[in-house]
Design a protein around this motif. Sequence first.
Motif, PDB file in Angstrom:
ATOM      1  N   PHE A   1       0.844  -1.194   0.000  1.00 16.12           N
ATOM      2  CA  PHE A   1       0.000   0.000   0.000  1.00 16.12           C
ATOM      3  C   PHE A   1       0.877   1.241   0.000  1.00 16.12           C
ATOM      4  O   PHE A   1       1.878   1.291   0.715  1.00 16.12           O
ATOM      5  CB  PHE A   1      -0.886   0.043   1.262  1.00 16.12           C
ATOM      6  CG  PHE A   1      -1.897  -1.056   1.335  1.00 16.12           C
ATOM      7  CD1 PHE A   1      -3.138  -0.915   0.743  1.00 16.12           C
ATOM      8  CD2 PHE A   1      -1.615  -2.234   1.998  1.00 16.12           C
ATOM      9  CE1 PHE A   1      -4.075  -1.926   0.809  1.00 16.12           C
ATOM     10  CE2 PHE A   1      -2.534  -3.260   2.073  1.00 16.12           C
ATOM     11  CZ  PHE A   1      -3.776  -3.106   1.473  1.00 16.12           C
ATOM     12  N   ASN A   2       0.494   2.233  -0.788  1.00 12.06           N
ATOM     13  CA  ASN A   2       1.162   3.534  -0.801  1.00 12.06           C
ATOM     14  C   ASN A   2       0.180   4.575  -0.280  1.00 12.06           C
ATOM     15  O   ASN A   2      -0.909   4.728  -0.835  1.00 12.06           O
ATOM     16  CB  ASN A   2       1.600   3.909  -2.218  1.00 12.06           C
ATOM     17  CG  ASN A   2       2.660   2.982  -2.744  1.00 12.06           C
ATOM     18  OD1 ASN A   2       3.654   2.753  -2.080  1.00 12.06           O
ATOM     19  ND2 ASN A   2       2.443   2.431  -3.913  1.00 12.06           N
ATOM     20  N   PHE A   3       0.556   5.274   0.767  1.00 12.28           N
ATOM     21  CA  PHE A   3      -0.296   6.287   1.381  1.00 12.28           C
ATOM     22  C   PHE A   3       0.246   7.682   1.080  1.00 12.28           C
ATOM     23  O   PHE A   3       1.421   7.840   0.753  1.00 12.28           O
ATOM     24  CB  PHE A   3      -0.344   6.074   2.905  1.00 12.28           C
ATOM     25  CG  PHE A   3      -1.087   4.838   3.317  1.00 12.28           C
ATOM     26  CD1 PHE A   3      -2.427   4.886   3.611  1.00 12.28           C
ATOM     27  CD2 PHE A   3      -0.429   3.619   3.410  1.00 12.28           C
ATOM     28  CE1 PHE A   3      -3.110   3.739   3.998  1.00 12.28           C
ATOM     29  CE2 PHE A   3      -1.099   2.465   3.789  1.00 12.28           C
ATOM     30  CZ  PHE A   3      -2.447   2.530   4.077  1.00 12.28           C
ATOM     31  N   SER A   4      -0.598   8.670   1.237  1.00 11.80           N
ATOM     32  CA  SER A   4      -0.182  10.060   1.029  1.00 11.80           C
ATOM     33  C   SER A   4       0.280  10.708   2.333  1.00 11.80           C
ATOM     34  O   SER A   4       0.589  11.894   2.357  1.00 11.80           O
ATOM     35  CB  SER A   4      -1.326  10.867   0.422  1.00 11.80           C
ATOM     36  OG  SER A   4      -2.445  10.851   1.285  1.00 11.80           O
ATOM     37  N   HIS A   5       0.320   9.930   3.411  1.00  7.87           N
ATOM     38  CA  HIS A   5       0.737  10.427   4.724  1.00  7.87           C
ATOM     39  C   HIS A   5       1.344   9.269   5.508  1.00  7.87           C
ATOM     40  O   HIS A   5       1.153   8.111   5.146  1.00  7.87           O
ATOM     41  CB  HIS A   5      -0.456  11.023   5.477  1.00  7.87           C
ATOM     42  CG  HIS A   5      -1.610  10.073   5.622  1.00  7.87           C
ATOM     43  ND1 HIS A   5      -1.647   9.102   6.588  1.00  7.87           N
ATOM     44  CD2 HIS A   5      -2.750   9.939   4.907  1.00  7.87           C
ATOM     45  CE1 HIS A   5      -2.768   8.418   6.478  1.00  7.87           C
ATOM     46  NE2 HIS A   5      -3.461   8.896   5.455  1.00  7.87           N
ATOM     47  N   PRO A   6       2.066   9.550   6.580  1.00  3.23           N
ATOM     48  CA  PRO A   6       2.618   8.474   7.407  1.00  3.23           C
ATOM     49  C   PRO A   6       1.499   7.636   8.037  1.00  3.23           C
ATOM     50  O   PRO A   6       0.445   8.175   8.401  1.00  3.23           O
ATOM     51  CB  PRO A   6       3.399   9.203   8.495  1.00  3.23           C
ATOM     52  CG  PRO A   6       3.569  10.592   8.016  1.00  3.23           C
ATOM     53  CD  PRO A   6       2.445  10.869   7.063  1.00  3.23           C
ATOM     54  N   VAL A   7       1.730   6.338   8.158  1.00  2.00           N
ATOM     55  CA  VAL A   7       0.732   5.426   8.712  1.00  2.00           C
ATOM     56  C   VAL A   7       1.380   4.567   9.789  1.00  2.00           C
ATOM     57  O   VAL A   7       2.449   3.999   9.577  1.00  2.00           O
ATOM     58  CB  VAL A   7       0.150   4.522   7.604  1.00  2.00           C
ATOM     59  CG1 VAL A   7      -0.759   3.466   8.188  1.00  2.00           C
ATOM     60  CG2 VAL A   7      -0.599   5.349   6.580  1.00  2.00           C
ATOM     61  N   SER A   8       0.722   4.495  10.934  1.00  2.00           N
ATOM     62  CA  SER A   8       1.155   3.625  12.016  1.00  2.00           C
ATOM     63  C   SER A   8      -0.102   3.036  12.643  1.00  2.00           C
ATOM     64  O   SER A   8      -1.027   3.772  12.999  1.00  2.00           O
ATOM     65  CB  SER A   8       1.942   4.429  13.048  1.00  2.00           C
ATOM     66  OG  SER A   8       2.369   3.590  14.085  1.00  2.00           O
ATOM     67  N   GLY A   9      -0.165   1.726  12.730  1.00  2.00           N
ATOM     68  CA  GLY A   9      -1.360   1.081  13.268  1.00  2.00           C
ATOM     69  C   GLY A   9      -1.194  -0.422  13.294  1.00  2.00           C
ATOM     70  O   GLY A   9      -0.147  -0.926  13.677  1.00  2.00           O
ATOM     71  N   ARG A  10      -2.252  -1.143  12.824  1.00  2.00           N
ATOM     72  CA  ARG A  10      -2.177  -2.593  12.836  1.00  2.00           C
ATOM     73  C   ARG A  10      -2.843  -3.179  11.598  1.00  2.00           C
ATOM     74  O   ARG A  10      -3.701  -2.555  10.980  1.00  2.00           O
ATOM     75  CB  ARG A  10      -2.809  -3.182  14.084  1.00  2.00           C
ATOM     76  CG  ARG A  10      -4.293  -3.046  14.080  1.00  2.00           C
ATOM     77  CD  ARG A  10      -4.927  -3.741  15.251  1.00  2.00           C
ATOM     78  NE  ARG A  10      -6.370  -3.614  15.030  1.00  2.00           N
ATOM     79  CZ  ARG A  10      -7.263  -4.427  15.485  1.00  2.00           C
ATOM     80  NH1 ARG A  10      -6.905  -5.419  16.237  1.00  2.00           N
ATOM     81  NH2 ARG A  10      -8.527  -4.257  15.222  1.00  2.00           N
ATOM     82  N   ALA A  11      -2.419  -4.379  11.266  1.00  2.00           N
ATOM     83  CA  ALA A  11      -3.011  -5.161  10.188  1.00  2.00           C
ATOM     84  C   ALA A  11      -3.426  -6.507  10.766  1.00  2.00           C
ATOM     85  O   ALA A  11      -2.677  -7.102  11.544  1.00  2.00           O
ATOM     86  CB  ALA A  11      -2.011  -5.362   9.059  1.00  2.00           C
ATOM     87  N   ARG A  12      -4.616  -6.949  10.405  1.00  2.00           N
ATOM     88  CA  ARG A  12      -5.090  -8.275  10.806  1.00  2.00           C
ATOM     89  C   ARG A  12      -5.330  -9.093   9.551  1.00  2.00           C
ATOM     90  O   ARG A  12      -5.961  -8.623   8.612  1.00  2.00           O
ATOM     91  CB  ARG A  12      -6.399  -8.183  11.587  1.00  2.00           C
ATOM     92  CG  ARG A  12      -6.221  -7.644  12.980  1.00  2.00           C
ATOM     93  CD  ARG A  12      -7.511  -7.702  13.767  1.00  2.00           C
ATOM     94  NE  ARG A  12      -7.896  -9.096  13.967  1.00  2.00           N
ATOM     95  CZ  ARG A  12      -9.146  -9.498  14.133  1.00  2.00           C
ATOM     96  NH1 ARG A  12     -10.141  -8.637  14.105  1.00  2.00           N
ATOM     97  NH2 ARG A  12      -9.430 -10.770  14.318  1.00  2.00           N
ATOM     98  N   LEU A  13      -4.821 -10.303   9.551  1.00  2.00           N
ATOM     99  CA  LEU A  13      -5.054 -11.257   8.470  1.00  2.00           C
ATOM    100  C   LEU A  13      -5.943 -12.364   9.023  1.00  2.00           C
ATOM    101  O   LEU A  13      -5.572 -13.043   9.989  1.00  2.00           O
ATOM    102  CB  LEU A  13      -3.735 -11.847   7.979  1.00  2.00           C
ATOM    103  CG  LEU A  13      -2.825 -10.884   7.242  1.00  2.00           C
ATOM    104  CD1 LEU A  13      -1.417 -11.444   7.144  1.00  2.00           C
ATOM    105  CD2 LEU A  13      -3.375 -10.609   5.857  1.00  2.00           C
ATOM    106  N   LEU A  14      -7.133 -12.543   8.434  1.00  2.00           N
ATOM    107  CA  LEU A  14      -8.088 -13.549   8.884  1.00  2.00           C
ATOM    108  C   LEU A  14      -8.360 -14.523   7.753  1.00  2.00           C
ATOM    109  O   LEU A  14      -8.759 -14.105   6.659  1.00  2.00           O
ATOM    110  CB  LEU A  14      -9.417 -12.885   9.278  1.00  2.00           C
ATOM    111  CG  LEU A  14      -9.336 -11.791  10.315  1.00  2.00           C
ATOM    112  CD1 LEU A  14     -10.397 -10.752  10.076  1.00  2.00           C
ATOM    113  CD2 LEU A  14      -9.495 -12.402  11.673  1.00  2.00           C
ATOM    114  N   GLN A  15      -8.153 -15.799   7.991  1.00  2.00           N
ATOM    115  CA  GLN A  15      -8.458 -16.788   6.968  1.00  2.00           C
ATOM    116  C   GLN A  15      -9.968 -17.008   6.937  1.00  2.00           C
ATOM    117  O   GLN A  15     -10.602 -17.178   7.971  1.00  2.00           O
ATOM    118  CB  GLN A  15      -7.731 -18.103   7.231  1.00  2.00           C
ATOM    119  CG  GLN A  15      -7.829 -19.047   6.067  1.00  2.00           C
ATOM    120  CD  GLN A  15      -6.885 -20.228   6.185  1.00  2.00           C
ATOM    121  OE1 GLN A  15      -6.391 -20.531   7.262  1.00  2.00           O
ATOM    122  NE2 GLN A  15      -6.646 -20.893   5.076  1.00  2.00           N
TER     123      GLN A  15
END
Length: 76
Positions: A6-20
């Motif tokens: 992913f390319n964002f237009s601003h800084p990003v800090s957070g979380r990603a969840r992968l769910l099968q």
Amino acid sequence: MNSIKFNFSHPVSGRARLLQLTPKTNNCRTLAINSKEDNTIEIPVNDCQCGKWKLELSWEYEGRDFSHQEEFEVEN
């Protein structure tokens, strides 16, 4: 597919969840995300089992909460 980028237009800090999304599985991973200087995030999916998955991103920017969801499939 080794990763989702992913390319964002601003800084990003957070979380990603992968769910099968395969029935009868509880396969879920949570990762910390941080775009650092280039505002790019790369989520590794090379060790995900074959099948359908859902990616959920959540982050905060300038006091506002954001999220993004998408489904993808891992094949042999």
